[in-house]
Design a protein around this motif. Structure first.
Motif, PDB file in Angstrom:
ATOM      1  N   GLN A  36       0.333  -1.234  -0.030  1.00  0.00           N
ATOM      2  CA  GLN A  36       0.066  -0.186  -0.266  1.00  0.00           C
ATOM      3  C   GLN A  36       0.514   1.780  -0.388  1.00  0.00           C
ATOM      4  OE1 GLN A  36      -1.622   1.469   3.494  1.00  0.00           O
ATOM      5  NE2 GLN A  36      -3.701   1.545   2.598  1.00  0.00           N
ATOM      6  N   THR A  37       2.038   1.353   0.863  1.00  0.00           N
ATOM      7  CA  THR A  37       2.809   2.961   1.212  1.00  0.00           C
ATOM      8  C   THR A  37       3.586   3.059   0.050  1.00  0.00           C
ATOM      9  OG1 THR A  37       3.960   1.413   2.178  1.00  0.00           O
ATOM     10  CG2 THR A  37       2.410   1.943   3.734  1.00  0.00           C
ATOM     11  N   ALA A  38       4.240   2.005  -0.613  1.00  0.00           N
ATOM     12  CA  ALA A  38       5.609   1.990  -1.071  1.00  0.00           C
ATOM     13  C   ALA A  38       4.652   1.594  -2.982  1.00  0.00           C
ATOM     14  CB  ALA A  38       6.655   1.051  -1.415  1.00  0.00           C
ATOM     15  N   TYR A  39       4.075   1.130  -3.073  1.00  0.00           N
ATOM     16  CA  TYR A  39       3.511   0.541  -4.757  1.00  0.00           C
ATOM     17  C   TYR A  39       2.193   1.904  -5.433  1.00  0.00           C
ATOM     18  CZ  TYR A  39       1.500  -1.888  -9.067  1.00  0.00           C
ATOM     19  OH  TYR A  39       1.708  -1.752  -9.862  1.00  0.00           O
ATOM     20  N   TRP A  40       1.703   1.275  -3.884  1.00  0.00           N
ATOM     21  CA  TRP A  40       0.359   1.924  -4.326  1.00  0.00           C
ATOM     22  C   TRP A  40       0.329   3.823  -4.473  1.00  0.00           C
ATOM     23  CZ3 TRP A  40      -3.815  -0.774  -1.129  1.00  0.00           C
ATOM     24  CH2 TRP A  40      -3.985  -1.839  -1.899  1.00  0.00           C
ATOM     25  N   HIS A  41       1.296   4.247  -2.818  1.00  0.00           N
ATOM     26  CA  HIS A  41       1.271   5.647  -2.904  1.00  0.00           C
ATOM     27  C   HIS A  41       2.909   5.543  -3.756  1.00  0.00           C
ATOM     28  CE1 HIS A  41      -1.639   5.092   0.573  1.00  0.00           C
ATOM     29  NE2 HIS A  41      -2.354   4.726  -0.400  1.00  0.00           N
ATOM     30  N   ARG A  42       2.869   5.416  -3.999  1.00  0.00           N
ATOM     31  CA  ARG A  42       4.192   5.367  -4.867  1.00  0.00           C
ATOM     32  C   ARG A  42       5.740   6.186  -4.085  1.00  0.00           C
ATOM     33  NH1 ARG A  42       2.247   2.156  -7.945  1.00  0.00           N
ATOM     34  NH2 ARG A  42       2.280   2.873 -10.086  1.00  0.00           N
ATOM     35  N   ASP A  43       5.312   5.981  -2.848  1.00  0.00           N
ATOM     36  CA  ASP A  43       6.775   5.972  -1.548  1.00  0.00           C
ATOM     37  C   ASP A  43       7.522   4.544  -1.634  1.00  0.00           C
ATOM     38  OD1 ASP A  43       8.508   7.254  -0.076  1.00  0.00           O
ATOM     39  OD2 ASP A  43       6.491   7.180   1.915  1.00  0.00           O
ATOM     40  N   TRP A  44       8.620   5.251  -2.368  1.00  0.00           N
ATOM     41  CA  TRP A  44       9.598   4.000  -3.158  1.00  0.00           C
ATOM     42  C   TRP A  44      10.442   4.449  -2.236  1.00  0.00           C
ATOM     43  CZ3 TRP A  44       8.020   0.234  -5.143  1.00  0.00           C
ATOM     44  CH2 TRP A  44       6.763  -0.303  -6.448  1.00  0.00           C
ATOM     45  N   ARG A  45      10.456   5.770  -1.316  1.00  0.00           N
ATOM     46  CA  ARG A  45      12.701   5.168  -0.282  1.00  0.00           C
ATOM     47  C   ARG A  45      11.973   4.246   0.807  1.00  0.00           C
ATOM     48  NH1 ARG A  45      11.095  10.021   3.928  1.00  0.00           N
ATOM     49  NH2 ARG A  45       9.055   9.781   3.791  1.00  0.00           N
ATOM     50  N   ARG A  46      10.971   3.616   0.906  1.00  0.00           N
ATOM     51  CA  ARG A  46      10.672   2.855   2.117  1.00  0.00           C
ATOM     52  C   ARG A  46      11.606   2.035   1.675  1.00  0.00           C
ATOM     53  NH1 ARG A  46       5.736   3.317   5.016  1.00  0.00           N
ATOM     54  NH2 ARG A  46       5.031   5.689   4.692  1.00  0.00           N
ATOM     55  N   LEU A  47      11.284   1.945   0.462  1.00  0.00           N
ATOM     56  CA  LEU A  47      12.621   0.220  -0.239  1.00  0.00           C
ATOM     57  C   LEU A  47      13.702   0.676   1.145  1.00  0.00           C
ATOM     58  CD1 LEU A  47      11.639  -0.220  -3.316  1.00  0.00           C
ATOM     59  CD2 LEU A  47      11.273  -1.535  -1.513  1.00  0.00           C
ATOM     60  N   ILE A  48      14.231   1.510   0.948  1.00  0.00           N
ATOM     61  CA  ILE A  48      16.174   2.094   1.337  1.00  0.00           C
ATOM     62  C   ILE A  48      15.408   2.248   2.863  1.00  0.00           C
ATOM     63  CG2 ILE A  48      17.698   4.083   1.568  1.00  0.00           C
ATOM     64  CD1 ILE A  48      17.151   4.421  -1.421  1.00  0.00           C
ATOM     65  N   LEU A  49      14.688   3.231   3.427  1.00  0.00           N
ATOM     66  CA  LEU A  49      14.731   3.102   5.294  1.00  0.00           C
ATOM     67  C   LEU A  49      14.246   2.303   5.844  1.00  0.00           C
ATOM     68  CD1 LEU A  49      12.583   6.553   5.352  1.00  0.00           C
ATOM     69  CD2 LEU A  49      15.029   6.407   5.867  1.00  0.00           C
ATOM     70  N   SER A  50      13.027   1.428   5.052  1.00  0.00           N
ATOM     71  CA  SER A  50      12.801   0.072   6.332  1.00  0.00           C
ATOM     72  C   SER A  50      14.100  -0.751   6.610  1.00  0.00           C
ATOM     73  CB  SER A  50      11.807  -1.171   5.154  1.00  0.00           C
ATOM     74  OG  SER A  50      11.971  -1.355   4.374  1.00  0.00           O
ATOM     75  N   PRO A  51      14.923  -0.818   5.479  1.00  0.00           N
ATOM     76  CA  PRO A  51      15.817  -2.070   6.193  1.00  0.00           C
ATOM     77  C   PRO A  51      16.712  -1.544   7.382  1.00  0.00           C
ATOM     78  CG  PRO A  51      16.074  -2.553   3.894  1.00  0.00           C
ATOM     79  CD  PRO A  51      15.570  -1.521   4.430  1.00  0.00           C
ATOM     80  N   PHE A  52      16.421   0.043   8.272  1.00  0.00           N
ATOM     81  CA  PHE A  52      17.300   0.316   8.567  1.00  0.00           C
ATOM     82  C   PHE A  52      16.525   0.935   9.627  1.00  0.00           C
ATOM     83  CE2 PHE A  52      19.361   0.300   4.605  1.00  0.00           C
ATOM     84  CZ  PHE A  52      20.845  -0.896   4.996  1.00  0.00           C
ATOM     85  N   HIS A  53      15.871   0.211  10.173  1.00  0.00           N
ATOM     86  CA  HIS A  53      14.737   1.018  11.272  1.00  0.00           C
ATOM     87  C   HIS A  53      14.561   0.001  11.822  1.00  0.00           C
ATOM     88  CE1 HIS A  53      15.242   4.823   8.828  1.00  0.00           C
ATOM     89  NE2 HIS A  53      14.852   4.731  10.309  1.00  0.00           N
ATOM     90  N   HIS A  54      14.945   0.116  13.067  1.00  0.00           N
ATOM     91  CA  HIS A  54      14.420  -0.907  14.025  1.00  0.00           C
ATOM     92  C   HIS A  54      12.760  -0.313  15.065  1.00  0.00           C
ATOM     93  CE1 HIS A  54      17.643  -2.433  12.406  1.00  0.00           C
ATOM     94  NE2 HIS A  54      17.498  -3.703  12.392  1.00  0.00           N
ATOM     95  N   VAL A  55      12.132  -1.139  15.381  1.00  0.00           N
ATOM     96  CA  VAL A  55      10.935  -1.082  16.422  1.00  0.00           C
ATOM     97  C   VAL A  55      11.587  -1.129  18.032  1.00  0.00           C
ATOM     98  CG1 VAL A  55       9.002  -2.495  17.824  1.00  0.00           C
ATOM     99  CG2 VAL A  55       9.547  -2.621  15.172  1.00  0.00           C
TER     100      VAL A  55
END
Length: 339
Positions: free
Chosen positions: A78-97
């Motif tokens: 939803q966030t990356a493909y539907w909303h075209r927020d591709w920067r999440r592909l870079i941010l997501s691996p390097f952020h932790h809960v």
């Protein structure tokens, strides 16, 4: 990877409750950070290769000073493909809960990174991490999209994931490929290294339902694309294209913490380091290419000594050529006469 709770098909954003609870844990005692620092100092900074150490540092830094809130860093269809927020592909691996999520992932990175970086060399390992970070997220999106299509359940497209563990599963596949055989302990069970990642995939999902089964599976599939599929060949082709466009053929040994130059060290096209003389012919250097007369004379003397003693000078070697040898001998005679 850790998932937020999924939303109903009519929602435009994933449910915030789970991630908000996780953000509260993020502000806790940070005991995981303390344990991670203790483990790093037990290993010793000098014993951690530079790329592994830098990757660990980036993850810790972004945990303390996030580039974006978790809800803006996690990746989903939803966030990356539907909303075209591709920067999440870079941010997501390097952020932790939270700090424990960070600790377990970075402890695993230390063990895998030390082994793989020393085996592959720093440059190729950095290349591998970069490719795996992007491809794991892309594979995750593909799998979630397929699940949405097959099951007709839109919640799969709204499950948002963060964390480095998907990349670590891919590295585990690569590590087992380069270090075959042996067994490992997986939650008290002795498992062959060949199947350890699959056993871990199932057991972690059973024991920690909040983890991303699809995210971990995506990492395993990317690792298999590298070890048994076309990914390694594609990476080699891209690397060969980049290196062939460079004017210099000097390589650096990044397998150790110092990363000092070693004229007898060079990576192969598959990223594995090799030692010894360069394969010939590697580098041809015409004496007249920008050299003064004195420099040409010195280069000819050094090349002549190399031909006689089989020694290499300055990490490169002039390819043997009958015409080149004849030119060299004439130059030696001319310079000897002039001097």
């Amino acid at each position: 990877m850790v998932l937020s709770s999924s939303a109903t098909p009519g929602q435009t954003l994933p449910s915030h409750f789970t991630l908000l609870m996780m953000q509260r844990r993020h502000r806790g005692s940070n005991l995981g950070l303390i344990l991670l620092a203790s483990q790093i100092f037990q290993i010793g900074l000098d014993n951690i290769p530079p790329v592994t150490l830098a990757t660990l540092g980036v993850n810790v830094y972004l945990f303390l000073f996030p580039a974006a809130p978790l809800l803006s860093a996690c990746v989903s269809v939803q966030t990356a493909y539907w909303h075209r927020d591709w920067r999440r592909l870079i941010l997501s691996p390097f952020h932790h809960v939270d700090d424990w999520h960070l600790y377990f992932n970075m402890a695993s990175l230390l063990w895998k990174g030390i082994k793989l970086e020393r085996r592959l060399g720093g440059a190729w390992f950095a290349y591998l991490l970069s490719v795996f970070s992007l491809l794991t997220g892309s594979m995750y999106l593909l799998l979630e999209a397929v699940l949405t299509e097959v099951t007709g359940d839109g919640s799969y497209s709204m499950q948002c994931a963060v964390g480095f563990s998907g990349v670590l599963f891919g590295l585990k596949v690569v590590n087992n490929y380069y270090h075959p055989g042996g067994v490992t302990h997986v939650m008290g069970f002795l498992v062959s290294n060949r199947y350890a990642c699959w056993v871990e995939l199932v057991l972690i999902h059973i024991m920690s339902p909040g983890t991303s089964f699809v995210g971990h599976l995506a990492g395993i599939l990317v690792g298999l694309l590298y070890t048994a599929g076309p990914l390694k060949k594609v990476m080699k082709t891209c690397a060969d294209f980049v290196t062939s466009s460079r004017p210099s053929h000097v390589y650096y040994n990044s397998s150790g913490p110092s990363g000092r130059y070693n004229p007898h060290y060079y990576p192969s096209s598959d990223g594995q380091p090799h030692t010894g003389p360069y394969p010939q012919p590697l580098y041809q250097h015409p004496y007249t290419a920008g050299m003064s007369d004195a420099e040409q004379y010195d280069a000819a003397v050094r090349a002549s000594l190399n031909d006689r003693g089989g020694r290499q000078t300055y990490g490169f070697r002039v390819a043997s050529d009958p015409n080149l040898e004849e030119i060299r001998q004439r130059r030696l005679q001319r310079f000897a006469t002039e001097r």
